[in-house]
Design a protein around this motif. Structure first.
Motif, PDB file in Angstrom:
ATOM      1  N   LEU A 141       0.906  -1.054   0.152  1.00  0.00           N
ATOM      2  CA  LEU A 141      -0.033   0.032   0.359  1.00  0.00           C
ATOM      3  C   LEU A 141       1.165   1.542  -0.386  1.00  0.00           C
ATOM      4  N   ALA A 142       1.589   1.670   0.771  1.00  0.00           N
ATOM      5  CA  ALA A 142       2.811   2.691   1.137  1.00  0.00           C
ATOM      6  C   ALA A 142       3.160   2.929  -0.068  1.00  0.00           C
ATOM      7  N   ALA A 143       4.721   1.689  -1.098  1.00  0.00           N
ATOM      8  CA  ALA A 143       4.433   1.259  -2.327  1.00  0.00           C
ATOM      9  C   ALA A 143       3.655   1.883  -3.969  1.00  0.00           C
ATOM     10  N   ILE A 144       1.926   1.691  -3.652  1.00  0.00           N
ATOM     11  CA  ILE A 144       1.007   2.324  -4.886  1.00  0.00           C
ATOM     12  C   ILE A 144       1.174   3.750  -4.006  1.00  0.00           C
ATOM     13  N   MET A 150       1.754  10.238  -3.654  1.00  0.00           N
ATOM     14  CA  MET A 150       2.202  10.596  -2.281  1.00  0.00           C
ATOM     15  C   MET A 150       3.585  10.398  -1.487  1.00  0.00           C
ATOM     16  N   ASP A 151       3.445  10.343  -0.227  1.00  0.00           N
ATOM     17  CA  ASP A 151       4.585   9.953   0.604  1.00  0.00           C
ATOM     18  C   ASP A 151       4.658   8.198   0.894  1.00  0.00           C
ATOM     19  N   PRO A 152       5.888   8.121   0.597  1.00  0.00           N
ATOM     20  CA  PRO A 152       5.703   6.435   0.513  1.00  0.00           C
ATOM     21  C   PRO A 152       5.189   6.031   2.182  1.00  0.00           C
ATOM     22  N   ALA A 153       7.087   6.857   3.055  1.00  0.00           N
ATOM     23  CA  ALA A 153       7.592   6.658   3.973  1.00  0.00           C
ATOM     24  C   ALA A 153       6.539   7.326   4.986  1.00  0.00           C
ATOM     25  N   ALA A 154       5.764   8.266   4.638  1.00  0.00           N
ATOM     26  CA  ALA A 154       5.199   8.685   5.841  1.00  0.00           C
ATOM     27  C   ALA A 154       3.326   7.770   5.629  1.00  0.00           C
ATOM     28  N   THR A 155       3.423   7.867   4.264  1.00  0.00           N
ATOM     29  CA  THR A 155       1.857   6.377   4.092  1.00  0.00           C
ATOM     30  C   THR A 155       1.964   5.574   4.980  1.00  0.00           C
ATOM     31  N   LEU A 156       3.766   4.491   4.999  1.00  0.00           N
ATOM     32  CA  LEU A 156       3.794   3.664   5.946  1.00  0.00           C
ATOM     33  C   LEU A 156       3.764   3.669   7.351  1.00  0.00           C
ATOM     34  N   ARG A 157       4.392   4.490   7.716  1.00  0.00           N
ATOM     35  CA  ARG A 157       4.151   5.314   9.367  1.00  0.00           C
ATOM     36  C   ARG A 157       2.530   5.248   9.233  1.00  0.00           C
ATOM     37  N   LEU A 158       2.154   5.879   8.631  1.00  0.00           N
ATOM     38  CA  LEU A 158      -0.072   6.119   8.878  1.00  0.00           C
ATOM     39  C   LEU A 158      -0.530   4.188   8.724  1.00  0.00           C
ATOM     40  N   LEU A 159      -0.062   4.205   8.582  1.00  0.00           N
ATOM     41  CA  LEU A 159      -0.467   2.553   7.897  1.00  0.00           C
ATOM     42  C   LEU A 159      -0.216   1.601   9.930  1.00  0.00           C
ATOM     43  N   GLN A 160       1.191   1.666   9.891  1.00  0.00           N
ATOM     44  CA  GLN A 160       1.331   0.872  10.572  1.00  0.00           C
ATOM     45  C   GLN A 160       0.904   1.561  12.803  1.00  0.00           C
TER      46      GLN A 160
END
Length: 217
Positions: A141-144, A150-160
């Motif tokens: 999802l972060a890669a998508i 979008m910012d993949p690193a920030a998205t991954l942090r939100l998802l976590q």
């Protein structure tokens, strides 16, 4: 030309094949009518809200639910026929897993804040249905998100984190309470409900009726 924007609220789940076909039909109609009035917003509806967080093997789950291999094969062939008539490439057997889509819906929500919601919806569907990627995985999802700008690193942090998870669940429950029972469901101008993967011609008719109504006012 219609001057006033018209809200088009769409309830979907990216793992729903009818949503894939319905979006393709809508996209075709909007491309054919570039002066369309719609302001599109996407809303969460989980087809399988009780799906385990890690998802399940898709084929085995479908066969258990629908009553065996032959029944699933028949459903999949029907899907292929509908997709072909809509100009959509769809192999229902390409995805190997059915994910829990709560995190995918969180991503769609955040994409709406960043102004790339429709792009993320398209990329989620392409990732799942065409590429067979597991859109239940946070890294996927972060890669998508990154593919959509979008910012993949920030998205991954939100998802976590648990950010907006309760809000998405509440919006899903509210949609069901208000009568949404299947997807795709389209709400035009917060008044008129259209369900299912409708053909481009229906959307052309809706656009024409909206234009006529505005001219009459």
């Amino acid at each position: 030309m219609i001057r006033q924007p018209v809200r088009l609220d769409i309830f979907l789940d990216p793992v729903c094949p009818w949503c894939l076909v319905g979006k393709a039909n809508l996209d075709r109609a909007l491309a054919d009518h570039p002066d369309h009035p719609f302001s599109v917003q996407w809303h969460p509806f989980q087809l399988n809200p009780d799906m385990p967080a890690e998802g399940v093997p898709k084929r085995a789950w479908l066969e258990a639910r629908f009553g065996g291999k032959e029944r699933v094969d028949a459903v999949h062939e029907r899907l292929r026929e509908v997709a072909r008539s809509a100009g959509v490439t769809l192999d229902p057997d390409r995805p190997q897993r059915i994910p829990n889509t709560l995190n995918a819906h969180r991503l769609i929500h955040w994409a709406g804040i960043e102004g790339c919601q429709s792009e993320v919806v398209s990329r989620l569907m392409r990732a799942y249905w065409e590429e067979g990627r597991d859109i239940g995985e946070m890294e996927t999802l972060a890669a998508i998100a990154g593919e959509a700008g979008m910012d993949p690193a920030a998205t991954l942090r939100l998802l976590q984190s648990d950010a907006d998870a309760d809000d998405i669940a509440a919006r899903d429950a509210d949609a069901r309470a208000k009568g949404v029972s299947s997807v795709p469901t389209f709400l035009v101008a917060q008044t008129y409900v259209v369900t299912g993967a409708q053909p481009p011609g229906l959307w052309a008719q809706v656009i024409a009726e909206l234009a006529d109504r505005e001219q009459a006012q």
